[in-house]
Design a protein around this motif. Structure first.
Motif, PDB file in Angstrom:
ATOM      1  N   GLY A 280      -1.428   5.687   3.549  1.00 39.13           N
ATOM      2  CA  GLY A 280      -0.965   4.310   3.735  1.00 39.13           C
ATOM      3  C   GLY A 280      -1.909   3.270   3.197  1.00 39.13           C
ATOM      4  O   GLY A 280      -2.393   2.420   3.964  1.00 39.13           O
ATOM      5  N   HIS A 307       1.980   5.761  -0.311  1.00 39.44           N
ATOM      6  CA  HIS A 307       2.224   4.323  -0.426  1.00 39.44           C
ATOM      7  C   HIS A 307       1.723   3.823  -1.780  1.00 39.44           C
ATOM      8  O   HIS A 307       0.689   4.270  -2.280  1.00 39.44           O
ATOM      9  N   VAL A 404       7.127   3.635  -0.329  1.00 41.66           N
ATOM     10  CA  VAL A 404       6.588   4.874   0.221  1.00 41.66           C
ATOM     11  C   VAL A 404       7.425   6.022  -0.325  1.00 41.66           C
ATOM     12  O   VAL A 404       8.655   6.024  -0.216  1.00 41.66           O
TER      13      VAL A 404
END
Length: 414
Positions: A280, A307, A404
């Motif tokens: 992330g 991500h 994502v």
């Protein structure tokens, strides 16, 4: 507050005069007094301008518990704030100052976090603590802070100034998960709520998660609390975020199912442990791809959640590809084409639409090929990579979207 008391028969004439001279305090109602008199609230800072004819007998008094007017009860916090500041500055109020007052802010418990472009005019500094006390009162807060630009220190550390209050620690509840953090030391992105809700719904029972960029637990906690992951390895190098992460694990009762790795995730010593890896980090998590491949279980593989910020300029609408499914693969295992329809959050910059754009698809396929190559080099055998899903989280900037990629990675049979 100050008020003028007069006989009922003079009340309407007095009210009209006060309104004409802009002396009436519209925040409060006219109030009945004993003896058939009426009290009209007036603005204290303008009492020096008050002049009344002798034929309208009245006296100045103070009302201890004034009753708010209907208009005041209907005012939004932003309107109330502007009204209070306009009264505070009185004659020096201007359109420039009007534009300097924030119209939106973040609220974390009793602390309000203002935007970096608010209260920048020099006149505000002259007011000192009175300004921040007025702002806090209007917004129903006990503490105030103002956001600055994110520091270029590799940790996305916020530049936040505490304006009112003793410390910046706050608590925020998001989807039933409690987060505590110091707003002057850690970032909290409410714009990622759609992705946090999505990972919370993933079936992760009996799985081990590695979160390479855990922060204060934005995604680690949804995986543990809602998705049912059996264990998590949370990696974070910002010591302020690590402190908040440890507190949050305890707050949510999952500290026994998580190990915190404080340091650079690129130096992580874990190997062959993960069923699922969360990457992330934006604008790109590419530096973490080799680590993610190393921590995946060699015998069974797993899923990477990658991500990335992807640029996509508007073009005339071409024929759209169909829905992405796990079983749609290229000969090497990556999905060949597809269109995913799923809820997408409008980040305020640009409407994303509900279809996978060609640039997103090309990025996903290129990423799948890169990961497949990394896994083959690392493990000495062929792997297949399958695009399960492309999630558009938000518009990060004009024509730039935070995506994502859910990428399934499995070793091929000998």
């Amino acid at each position: 507050i100050p008020a003028l008391a007069t006989e009922r028969r003079f009340a309407q004439r007095l009210r009209e005069r006060l309104e004409e001279e802009q002396l009436l305090d519209g925040r409060y109602r006219l109030q009945e007094l004993p003896g058939g008199r009426v009290a009209l609230p007036v603005l204290e800072e303008k009492l020096s301008r008050l002049w009344l004819p002798q034929e309208m007998p009245c006296e100045l008094l103070r009302i201890q518990d004034p009753v708010p007017s209907r208009a005041a009860r209907r005012r939004t916090p932003a309107q109330k704030l502007r009204d209070e500041l306009r009264r505070l500055l009185a004659e020096s109020w201007s359109e420039e100052l009007e534009c300097d007052v924030p119209h939106a802010w973040q609220r974390h418990g009793d602390l309000v976090l203002l935007s970096e472009d608010s209260f920048r005019a020099a006149v505000w500094e002259k007011l000192g603590p009175v300004l921040w006390e007025t702002v806090a009162s209007a917004l129903g807060a006990q503490r105030l802070a103002r956001r600055g630009r994110v520091l270029p220190d590799g940790m996305r550390s916020p530049s936040v100034t505490l304006l009112l209050g003793q410390d910046g620690w706050v608590e925020h509840v998001d989807n039933g998960i409690r987060y505590t953090f110091d707003v002057t030391k850690c970032m909290f992105s409410p714009g990622n709520i759609t992705e946090k809700l999505r990972v919370a719904s993933l079936p992760c029972s009996r799985e081990v998660l590695v979160d390479l960029y855990a922060g204060i637990g934005y995604f680690t906690l949804p995986y543990l609390v809602h998705a049912g992951a059996s264990f998590a390895h949370a990696c974070e190098w910002n010591h302020h975020a690590v402190e908040a992460l440890r507190r949050n694990l305890v707050l949510n009762g999952v500290q026994d199912r998580c190990r915190v790795h404080h340091g650079d995730s690129r130096q992580l010593e874990l190997r062959d442990v993960a069923d699922r890896v969360n990457l992330g980090l934006i604008p790109s998590s590419e530096e973490g791809w080799p680590v993610a491949c190393r921590v995946l279980k060699k015998d069974t593989g797993g899923v990477l959640h990658i991500h990335h910020n992807v640029e996509a300029f508007p073009t005339p609408a071409p024929p759209q590809t169909r829905v992405l499914q796990a079983e749609h693969k290229t000969p090497e295992g990556a999905s060949d084409d597809g269109e995913a329809q799923h809820p997408i959050e409008d980040g305020g910059k640009e409407t994303l639409g509900a279809r996978i754009r060609p640039e997103w698809q090309r990025w996903a396929e290129a990423t799948a090929a890169r990961i497949r190559g990394l896994l083959a080099e690392l493990c000495g055998q062929q792997w297949r990579t399958s695009i399960l899903h492309i999630e558009a989280v938000k518009s990060y900037a004009p024509h730039v979207h935070h995506l994502v990629l859910d990428l399934e990675c499995r070793p091929t049979l000998p």
